[in-house]
Scaffold this motif. Sequence first.
Motif, PDB file in Angstrom:
ATOM      1  N   PRO A  47       0.991 -26.191  -2.870  1.00 14.02           N
ATOM      2  CA  PRO A  47      -0.201 -27.028  -3.062  1.00 14.02           C
ATOM      3  C   PRO A  47      -1.127 -26.502  -4.170  1.00 14.02           C
ATOM      4  CG  PRO A  47       0.217 -26.755  -0.733  1.00 14.02           C
ATOM      5  CD  PRO A  47       1.150 -25.806  -1.465  1.00 14.02           C
ATOM      6  N   ALA A  48      -1.323 -25.206  -4.236  1.00 15.59           N
ATOM      7  CA  ALA A  48      -2.198 -24.634  -5.273  1.00 15.59           C
ATOM      8  C   ALA A  48      -1.581 -24.771  -6.660  1.00 15.59           C
ATOM      9  CB  ALA A  48      -2.482 -23.165  -4.966  1.00 15.59           C
ATOM     10  N   VAL A  49      -0.278 -24.564  -6.758  1.00 22.28           N
ATOM     11  CA  VAL A  49       0.412 -24.701  -8.048  1.00 22.28           C
ATOM     12  C   VAL A  49       0.356 -26.157  -8.508  1.00 22.28           C
ATOM     13  CG1 VAL A  49       2.688 -24.583  -9.152  1.00 22.28           C
ATOM     14  CG2 VAL A  49       1.899 -22.697  -7.726  1.00 22.28           C
ATOM     15  N   ARG A  50       0.645 -27.079  -7.614  1.00 21.54           N
ATOM     16  CA  ARG A  50       0.595 -28.506  -7.945  1.00 21.54           C
ATOM     17  C   ARG A  50      -0.812 -28.907  -8.378  1.00 21.54           C
ATOM     18  NH1 ARG A  50       2.653 -31.107  -3.346  1.00 21.54           N
ATOM     19  NH2 ARG A  50       0.654 -30.615  -2.434  1.00 21.54           N
ATOM     20  N   ASP A  51      -1.835 -28.436  -7.670  1.00 19.48           N
ATOM     21  CA  ASP A  51      -3.216 -28.766  -8.022  1.00 19.48           C
ATOM     22  C   ASP A  51      -3.604 -28.206  -9.383  1.00 19.48           C
ATOM     23  OD1 ASP A  51      -3.381 -30.079  -5.606  1.00 19.48           O
ATOM     24  OD2 ASP A  51      -4.639 -28.555  -4.633  1.00 19.48           O
ATOM     25  N   ALA A  52      -3.175 -26.989  -9.688  1.00 22.97           N
ATOM     26  CA  ALA A  52      -3.482 -26.388 -10.996  1.00 22.97           C
ATOM     27  C   ALA A  52      -2.834 -27.183 -12.120  1.00 22.97           C
ATOM     28  CB  ALA A  52      -3.025 -24.928 -11.034  1.00 22.97           C
ATOM     29  N   ALA A  53      -1.591 -27.591 -11.923  1.00 25.12           N
ATOM     30  CA  ALA A  53      -0.893 -28.372 -12.946  1.00 25.12           C
ATOM     31  C   ALA A  53      -1.522 -29.752 -13.104  1.00 25.12           C
ATOM     32  CB  ALA A  53       0.591 -28.495 -12.601  1.00 25.12           C
ATOM     33  N   SER A  54      -1.884 -30.390 -11.999  1.00 29.66           N
ATOM     34  CA  SER A  54      -2.531 -31.707 -12.058  1.00 29.66           C
ATOM     35  C   SER A  54      -3.883 -31.623 -12.758  1.00 29.66           C
ATOM     36  CB  SER A  54      -2.731 -32.272 -10.652  1.00 29.66           C
ATOM     37  OG  SER A  54      -1.511 -32.496 -10.008  1.00 29.66           O
ATOM     38  N   ALA A  55      -4.654 -30.605 -12.439  1.00 23.45           N
ATOM     39  CA  ALA A  55      -5.961 -30.424 -13.086  1.00 23.45           C
ATOM     40  C   ALA A  55      -5.791 -30.190 -14.587  1.00 23.45           C
ATOM     41  CB  ALA A  55      -6.709 -29.263 -12.439  1.00 23.45           C
ATOM     42  N   TYR A  56      -4.748 -29.471 -14.967  1.00 21.91           N
ATOM     43  CA  TYR A  56      -4.470 -29.243 -16.381  1.00 21.91           C
ATOM     44  C   TYR A  56      -4.169 -30.568 -17.081  1.00 21.91           C
ATOM     45  CZ  TYR A  56      -2.364 -26.989 -20.491  1.00 21.91           C
ATOM     46  OH  TYR A  56      -2.061 -26.578 -21.773  1.00 21.91           O
ATOM     47  N   LEU A  57      -3.350 -31.418 -16.468  1.00 22.98           N
ATOM     48  CA  LEU A  57      -3.075 -32.730 -17.053  1.00 22.98           C
ATOM     49  C   LEU A  57      -4.361 -33.535 -17.209  1.00 22.98           C
ATOM     50  CD1 LEU A  57       0.220 -33.760 -15.219  1.00 22.98           C
ATOM     51  CD2 LEU A  57      -0.067 -33.396 -17.680  1.00 22.98           C
ATOM     52  N   ASP A  58      -5.229 -33.462 -16.213  1.00 19.55           N
ATOM     53  CA  ASP A  58      -6.478 -34.226 -16.255  1.00 19.55           C
ATOM     54  C   ASP A  58      -7.423 -33.771 -17.371  1.00 19.55           C
ATOM     55  OD1 ASP A  58      -5.842 -36.042 -14.261  1.00 19.55           O
ATOM     56  OD2 ASP A  58      -6.701 -34.798 -12.664  1.00 19.55           O
ATOM     57  N   PHE A 113       2.004 -15.043 -13.128  1.00 24.28           N
ATOM     58  CA  PHE A 113       1.471 -13.694 -13.219  1.00 24.28           C
ATOM     59  C   PHE A 113       1.433 -13.136 -11.800  1.00 24.28           C
ATOM     60  CE2 PHE A 113      -0.171 -16.030 -16.828  1.00 24.28           C
ATOM     61  CZ  PHE A 113       0.051 -15.160 -17.884  1.00 24.28           C
ATOM     62  N   GLU A 114       1.155 -11.875 -11.653  1.00 26.55           N
ATOM     63  CA  GLU A 114       1.172 -11.284 -10.310  1.00 26.55           C
ATOM     64  C   GLU A 114       0.222 -11.982  -9.353  1.00 26.55           C
ATOM     65  OE1 GLU A 114       1.187  -7.185  -9.536  1.00 26.55           O
ATOM     66  OE2 GLU A 114       2.327  -6.706 -11.336  1.00 26.55           O
ATOM     67  N   ASP A 115      -0.966 -12.338  -9.827  1.00 30.56           N
ATOM     68  CA  ASP A 115      -1.977 -12.872  -8.934  1.00 30.56           C
ATOM     69  C   ASP A 115      -2.247 -14.367  -9.105  1.00 30.56           C
ATOM     70  OD1 ASP A 115      -3.054 -12.494 -11.432  1.00 30.56           O
ATOM     71  OD2 ASP A 115      -5.002 -11.839 -10.708  1.00 30.56           O
ATOM     72  N   GLU A 116      -1.593 -15.024 -10.062  1.00 30.47           N
ATOM     73  CA  GLU A 116      -1.821 -16.448 -10.250  1.00 30.47           C
ATOM     74  C   GLU A 116      -0.714 -17.084 -11.092  1.00 30.47           C
ATOM     75  OE1 GLU A 116      -5.230 -17.523 -12.660  1.00 30.47           O
ATOM     76  OE2 GLU A 116      -4.950 -15.760 -13.906  1.00 30.47           O
ATOM     77  N   HIS A 117      -0.722 -18.394 -11.087  1.00 34.39           N
ATOM     78  CA  HIS A 117       0.193 -19.183 -11.902  1.00 34.39           C
ATOM     79  C   HIS A 117      -0.690 -20.071 -12.775  1.00 34.39           C
ATOM     80  CE1 HIS A 117       3.948 -18.568  -9.353  1.00 34.39           C
ATOM     81  NE2 HIS A 117       3.002 -17.816  -8.820  1.00 34.39           N
ATOM     82  N   ARG A 118      -0.480 -19.983 -14.103  1.00 34.48           N
ATOM     83  CA  ARG A 118      -1.340 -20.704 -15.039  1.00 34.48           C
ATOM     84  C   ARG A 118      -0.554 -21.677 -15.896  1.00 34.48           C
ATOM     85  NH1 ARG A 118      -4.485 -16.292 -18.230  1.00 34.48           N
ATOM     86  NH2 ARG A 118      -3.273 -14.895 -16.978  1.00 34.48           N
ATOM     87  N   PRO A 119      -1.094 -22.882 -16.078  1.00 37.38           N
ATOM     88  CA  PRO A 119      -0.464 -23.826 -17.003  1.00 37.38           C
ATOM     89  C   PRO A 119      -0.733 -23.400 -18.442  1.00 37.38           C
ATOM     90  CG  PRO A 119      -2.458 -24.774 -16.068  1.00 37.38           C
ATOM     91  CD  PRO A 119      -2.258 -23.447 -15.410  1.00 37.38           C
ATOM     92  N   PHE A 120       0.243 -23.663 -19.327  1.00 34.87           N
ATOM     93  CA  PHE A 120       0.022 -23.305 -20.721  1.00 34.87           C
ATOM     94  C   PHE A 120       0.500 -24.372 -21.696  1.00 34.87           C
ATOM     95  CE2 PHE A 120       4.182 -21.556 -19.757  1.00 34.87           C
ATOM     96  CZ  PHE A 120       4.950 -21.804 -20.891  1.00 34.87           C
ATOM     97  N   ARG A 121       1.164 -25.420 -21.207  1.00 38.95           N
ATOM     98  CA  ARG A 121       1.636 -26.463 -22.119  1.00 38.95           C
ATOM     99  C   ARG A 121       1.959 -27.715 -21.306  1.00 38.95           C
ATOM    100  NH1 ARG A 121       6.746 -24.468 -24.630  1.00 38.95           N
ATOM    101  NH2 ARG A 121       5.298 -22.958 -25.452  1.00 38.95           N
ATOM    102  N   PHE A 122       1.761 -28.878 -21.924  1.00 42.64           N
ATOM    103  CA  PHE A 122       2.212 -30.106 -21.284  1.00 42.64           C
ATOM    104  C   PHE A 122       2.825 -31.024 -22.326  1.00 42.64           C
ATOM    105  CE2 PHE A 122      -1.589 -32.042 -22.931  1.00 42.64           C
ATOM    106  CZ  PHE A 122      -1.300 -33.389 -23.017  1.00 42.64           C
ATOM    107  N   GLU A 123       3.604 -31.972 -21.832  1.00 42.22           N
ATOM    108  CA  GLU A 123       4.151 -33.003 -22.716  1.00 42.22           C
ATOM    109  C   GLU A 123       4.446 -34.240 -21.886  1.00 42.22           C
ATOM    110  OE1 GLU A 123       7.868 -31.961 -24.549  1.00 42.22           O
ATOM    111  OE2 GLU A 123       8.919 -31.828 -22.656  1.00 42.22           O
ATOM    112  N   ARG A 124       4.564 -35.349 -22.578  1.00 46.00           N
ATOM    113  CA  ARG A 124       4.972 -36.598 -21.943  1.00 46.00           C
ATOM    114  C   ARG A 124       6.191 -37.132 -22.668  1.00 46.00           C
ATOM    115  NH1 ARG A 124       4.951 -41.998 -22.651  1.00 46.00           N
ATOM    116  NH2 ARG A 124       4.648 -43.293 -20.818  1.00 46.00           N
ATOM    117  N   ARG A 125       7.174 -37.503 -21.897  1.00 44.74           N
ATOM    118  CA  ARG A 125       8.379 -38.130 -22.452  1.00 44.74           C
ATOM    119  C   ARG A 125       8.476 -39.547 -21.895  1.00 44.74           C
ATOM    120  NH1 ARG A 125      12.621 -33.491 -20.965  1.00 44.74           N
ATOM    121  NH2 ARG A 125      11.355 -31.784 -21.692  1.00 44.74           N
ATOM    122  N   GLN A 126       8.991 -40.419 -22.705  1.00 43.28           N
ATOM    123  CA  GLN A 126       9.228 -41.786 -22.266  1.00 43.28           C
ATOM    124  C   GLN A 126      10.720 -41.952 -22.033  1.00 43.28           C
ATOM    125  OE1 GLN A 126       6.836 -44.081 -21.724  1.00 43.28           O
ATOM    126  NE2 GLN A 126       8.408 -45.451 -20.941  1.00 43.28           N
ATOM    127  N   GLY A 127      11.071 -42.369 -20.823  1.00 39.11           N
ATOM    128  CA  GLY A 127      12.482 -42.473 -20.504  1.00 39.11           C
ATOM    129  C   GLY A 127      12.959 -43.857 -20.254  1.00 39.11           C
TER     130      GLY A 127
END
Length: 127
Positions: A47-58, A113-127
């Motif tokens: 849940p925390a990883v998903r929320d961090a990634a979603s917040a990054y997209l936002d 990382f040892e204490d957290e997971h951080r987003p660093f890049r995003f992309e969108r593909r059209q399929g």
Amino acid sequence: MALNFTRMGPATWVARIDHITLYLGDEDGAVDRAQADLAAKVAASLPAVRDAASAYLDLFVDRTKACGRSDEPWWLDEIEFRDPAGEDGTAYALHFTLAGDDGGLWTVEMRAFEDEHRPFRFERRQG
């Protein structure tokens, strides 16, 4: 959370957490251990990883423009541990879809990382 892996093709292993498919690479005929260890850590804090990634997209994506609704949730479909960023087992990618964005696949690359997971890049593909 214990993950059960199944071979899918000559170089890929898969596991599932509810509706989410996890993809891992092969290492000498078995699941890549470094990727499996990272997958277990991600599963334990999903849940925390998903929320961090979603917040990054936002930070970058206007969901109203992308799909017509600002409150449409990001739907996590897959997690890929096959070293998408060439980071020696510390990176993985979350693949999201957004209802109303027909054919769009949104990917957020994360670094562990040892204490957290951080987003660093995003992309969108059209399929």
